[in-house]
Design an enzyme around this catalytic site. Structure first.
Site, PDB file in Angstrom:
ATOM      1  N   SER A  68       5.255  12.454  23.333  1.00  0.00           N
ATOM      2  CA  SER A  68       5.777  12.724  21.977  1.00  0.00           C
ATOM      3  C   SER A  68       6.306  11.420  21.407  1.00  0.00           C
ATOM      4  O   SER A  68       6.802  10.564  22.161  1.00  0.00           O
ATOM      5  CB  SER A  68       6.916  13.749  22.030  1.00  0.00           C
ATOM      6  OG  SER A  68       7.617  13.760  20.796  1.00  0.00           O
TER       7      SER A  68
ATOM      8  N   TYR B 184      14.548  16.787  25.935  1.00  0.00           N
ATOM      9  CA  TYR B 184      13.125  16.681  25.563  1.00  0.00           C
ATOM     10  C   TYR B 184      12.701  15.218  25.510  1.00  0.00           C
ATOM     11  O   TYR B 184      11.663  14.825  26.070  1.00  0.00           O
ATOM     12  CB  TYR B 184      12.894  17.352  24.206  1.00  0.00           C
ATOM     13  CG  TYR B 184      11.448  17.341  23.741  1.00  0.00           C
ATOM     14  CD1 TYR B 184      10.532  18.271  24.233  1.00  0.00           C
ATOM     15  CD2 TYR B 184      11.004  16.419  22.799  1.00  0.00           C
ATOM     16  CE1 TYR B 184       9.209  18.270  23.803  1.00  0.00           C
ATOM     17  CE2 TYR B 184       9.688  16.406  22.364  1.00  0.00           C
ATOM     18  CZ  TYR B 184       8.786  17.340  22.867  1.00  0.00           C
ATOM     19  OH  TYR B 184       7.478  17.335  22.439  1.00  0.00           O
TER      20      TYR B 184
HETATM   21  N1  LIG Z   1       4.035  20.325  17.944  1.00  0.00           N
HETATM   22  C1  LIG Z   1       4.627  19.148  17.915  1.00  0.00           C
HETATM   23  O1  LIG Z   1       5.259  18.785  16.917  1.00  0.00           O
HETATM   24  C2  LIG Z   1       4.520  18.227  19.096  1.00  0.00           C
HETATM   25  C3  LIG Z   1       4.848  16.888  18.900  1.00  0.00           C
HETATM   26  C4  LIG Z   1       4.757  16.009  19.973  1.00  0.00           C
HETATM   27  C5  LIG Z   1       4.355  16.470  21.208  1.00  0.00           C
HETATM   28  N2  LIG Z   1       4.043  17.777  21.370  1.00  0.00           N
HETATM   29  C6  LIG Z   1       3.613  18.207  22.697  1.00  0.00           C
HETATM   30  O2  LIG Z   1       2.329  18.786  22.609  1.00  0.00           O
HETATM   31  C7  LIG Z   1       2.137  19.676  23.710  1.00  0.00           C
HETATM   32  C8  LIG Z   1       1.568  20.983  23.187  1.00  0.00           C
HETATM   33  O3  LIG Z   1       2.558  21.605  22.377  1.00  0.00           O
HETATM   34  P1  LIG Z   1       2.192  22.433  21.055  1.00  0.00           P
HETATM   35  O4  LIG Z   1       2.911  21.808  19.943  1.00  0.00           O
HETATM   36  O5  LIG Z   1       0.742  22.623  20.983  1.00  0.00           O
HETATM   37  O6  LIG Z   1       2.958  23.802  21.300  1.00  0.00           O
HETATM   38  P2  LIG Z   1       2.485  25.164  21.951  1.00  0.00           P
HETATM   39  O7  LIG Z   1       3.739  25.910  22.198  1.00  0.00           O
HETATM   40  O8  LIG Z   1       1.417  25.790  21.130  1.00  0.00           O
HETATM   41  O9  LIG Z   1       1.826  24.719  23.334  1.00  0.00           O
HETATM   42  C9  LIG Z   1       2.561  24.552  24.514  1.00  0.00           C
HETATM   43  C10 LIG Z   1       1.787  25.196  25.635  1.00  0.00           C
HETATM   44  O10 LIG Z   1       2.464  24.946  26.864  1.00  0.00           O
HETATM   45  C11 LIG Z   1       2.432  26.144  27.610  1.00  0.00           C
HETATM   46  N3  LIG Z   1       3.500  26.184  28.604  1.00  0.00           N
HETATM   47  C12 LIG Z   1       4.842  26.217  28.396  1.00  0.00           C
HETATM   48  N4  LIG Z   1       5.483  26.317  29.560  1.00  0.00           N
HETATM   49  C13 LIG Z   1       4.537  26.344  30.531  1.00  0.00           C
HETATM   50  C14 LIG Z   1       4.561  26.449  31.942  1.00  0.00           C
HETATM   51  N5  LIG Z   1       5.721  26.562  32.620  1.00  0.00           N
HETATM   52  N6  LIG Z   1       3.390  26.452  32.595  1.00  0.00           N
HETATM   53  C15 LIG Z   1       2.224  26.348  31.944  1.00  0.00           C
HETATM   54  N7  LIG Z   1       2.121  26.243  30.610  1.00  0.00           N
HETATM   55  C16 LIG Z   1       3.273  26.251  29.921  1.00  0.00           C
HETATM   56  C17 LIG Z   1       2.589  27.249  26.560  1.00  0.00           C
HETATM   57  O11 LIG Z   1       2.206  28.499  27.045  1.00  0.00           O
HETATM   58  C18 LIG Z   1       1.666  26.715  25.476  1.00  0.00           C
HETATM   59  O12 LIG Z   1       0.336  27.110  25.713  1.00  0.00           O
HETATM   60  C19 LIG Z   1       3.501  19.825  24.378  1.00  0.00           C
HETATM   61  O13 LIG Z   1       3.537  19.012  25.533  1.00  0.00           O
HETATM   62  C20 LIG Z   1       4.456  19.285  23.332  1.00  0.00           C
HETATM   63  O14 LIG Z   1       5.628  18.785  23.882  1.00  0.00           O
HETATM   64  C21 LIG Z   1       4.110  18.667  20.346  1.00  0.00           C
END
Ligand SMILES: NC(=O)c1ccc[n+]([C@@H]2O[C@H](COP(=O)([O-])OP(=O)(O)OC[C@H]3O[C@@H](n4cnc5c(N)ncnc54)[C@H](O)[C@@H]3O)[C@@H](O)[C@H]2O)c1
Length: 252
Positions: free
Chosen positions: A145, A158
């Site tokens: 991130s 985080y």
């Molecule tokens: N959305 C944003 O603004 C953003 C920004 C920077 C980084 N990210 C990162 O991107 C990645 C994806 O996030 P997203 O935004 O698509 O959100 P999202 O919530 O759609 O995806 C997160 C996924 O992680 C899975 N997950 C959570 N805990 C888990 C566990 N214990 N075991 C297995 N799977 C698990 C969830 O079921 C989900 O499918 C994450 O690592 C997040 O930190 C997101």
């Protein structure tokens, strides 16, 4: 060979059922990869996506895995080797977030954040890395991130977990690169997913006001960076990098 083709490659995406992971799955499939989708508690969502891809001719399989749990991840490794064959591309997209001031942050919240975002990345990568080294080919892509760099209030846990992912990525890249295994990360800015929707209106407004792009991003704007890193030719010379499709929130 076309620079961004994934023909003949197999990709496993944790959290591939939703958000950024799902966009990566769709783009990888569109570029010819066979796909493994790992989810937690979303068998229906993962199957819907698998059906969509399968209808377009993609070889795809789904499984459930809790990335914090070593036994569950060991089962993911065994499943991957049996159902997918060689995993050429691993995307660690599973993650959680949370907004709690440091004064109120509990040890349990801290540990949970580290368990999913950092330990999960470690455990899953450990299942597939040795095979990649043995085969002299692999692509590991960790979703970090931009907050790893910038920080923000109420998210010390985080930000620390994602900074850990960046450091892990750099360090592991030294062990992979001599064997044709690249390890890189992506540090997205705020992207419209379930995760971003879970933030308070106040945090979203604060973050929105900081973005030179003047808007939040879309998952489809992150996935092409993963495709670049995953591709055989286009990704080959990225080693230990963290690429930043982030709307200008951080400029390095
Ligand atoms: N959305 C944003 O603004 C953003 C920004 C920077 C980084 N990210 C990162 O991107 C990645 C994806 O996030 P997203 O935004 O698509 O959100 P999202 O919530 O759609 O995806 C997160 C996924 O992680 C899975 N997950 C959570 N805990 C888990 C566990 N214990 N075991 C297995 N799977 C698990 C969830 O079921 C989900 O499918 C994450 O690592 C997040 O930190 C997101």
């Amino acid at each position: 060979m076309e620079s961004f083709s994934l023909e003949g490659r197999t990709a496993l995406v944790t959290g591939g059922n939703s958000g950024i992971g799902r966009a990566i799955v769709r783009l990888f499939a569109a570029h010819g990869a066979s796909i493994g989708i790992s989810h937690i508690g979303d068998a229906a969502g993962a199957q819907t996506l698998a059906d969509e891809l399968g209808a377009n001719g993609t070889r795809v399989a789904t499984t459930e895995c809790d990335v914090t749990d070593a036994a569950s991840v060991a089962r993911l490794g065994a499943w991957g080797r049996e159902r997918l064959g060689a995993v050429d591309i691993l995307v660690n997209a599973a993650g959680i977030s949370g907004e709690t001031s440091f004064v109120d942050l509990s040890i349990d919240e801290w540990d949970r954040m580290m368990a999913v975002n950092l330990r999960g990345t470690f455990l899953v990568t450990k299942q597939f890395f040795a095979d990649m080294i043995a085969r002299k080919y692999g692509r590991v892509i960790n979703i970090a991130s931009q907050l790893a760099y910038k920080g923000t209030h109420d998210m010390a846990h985080y930000c620390a977990s994602k900074a850990g992912v960046v450091g892990f990525t750099r360090a592991l890249s030294y062990e992979g690169a001599p064997h044709g295994v690249t390890v890189n990360a992506i540090a997205p800015g705020p992207v419209e997913t379930a995760m971003l929707a879970s933030f308070t209106d106040a945090w979203r407004a604060m973050k929105f006001s900081q973005l030179p792009a003047g808007r939040f991003g879309e998952s489809d704007e992150i996935a092409p960076t993963a495709l670049l890193l995953a591709s055989e030719t286009g990704g080959a010379y990225f080693i230990g990098q963290t690429l930043s499709p982030n709307g200008g929130d951080v400029m390095l």
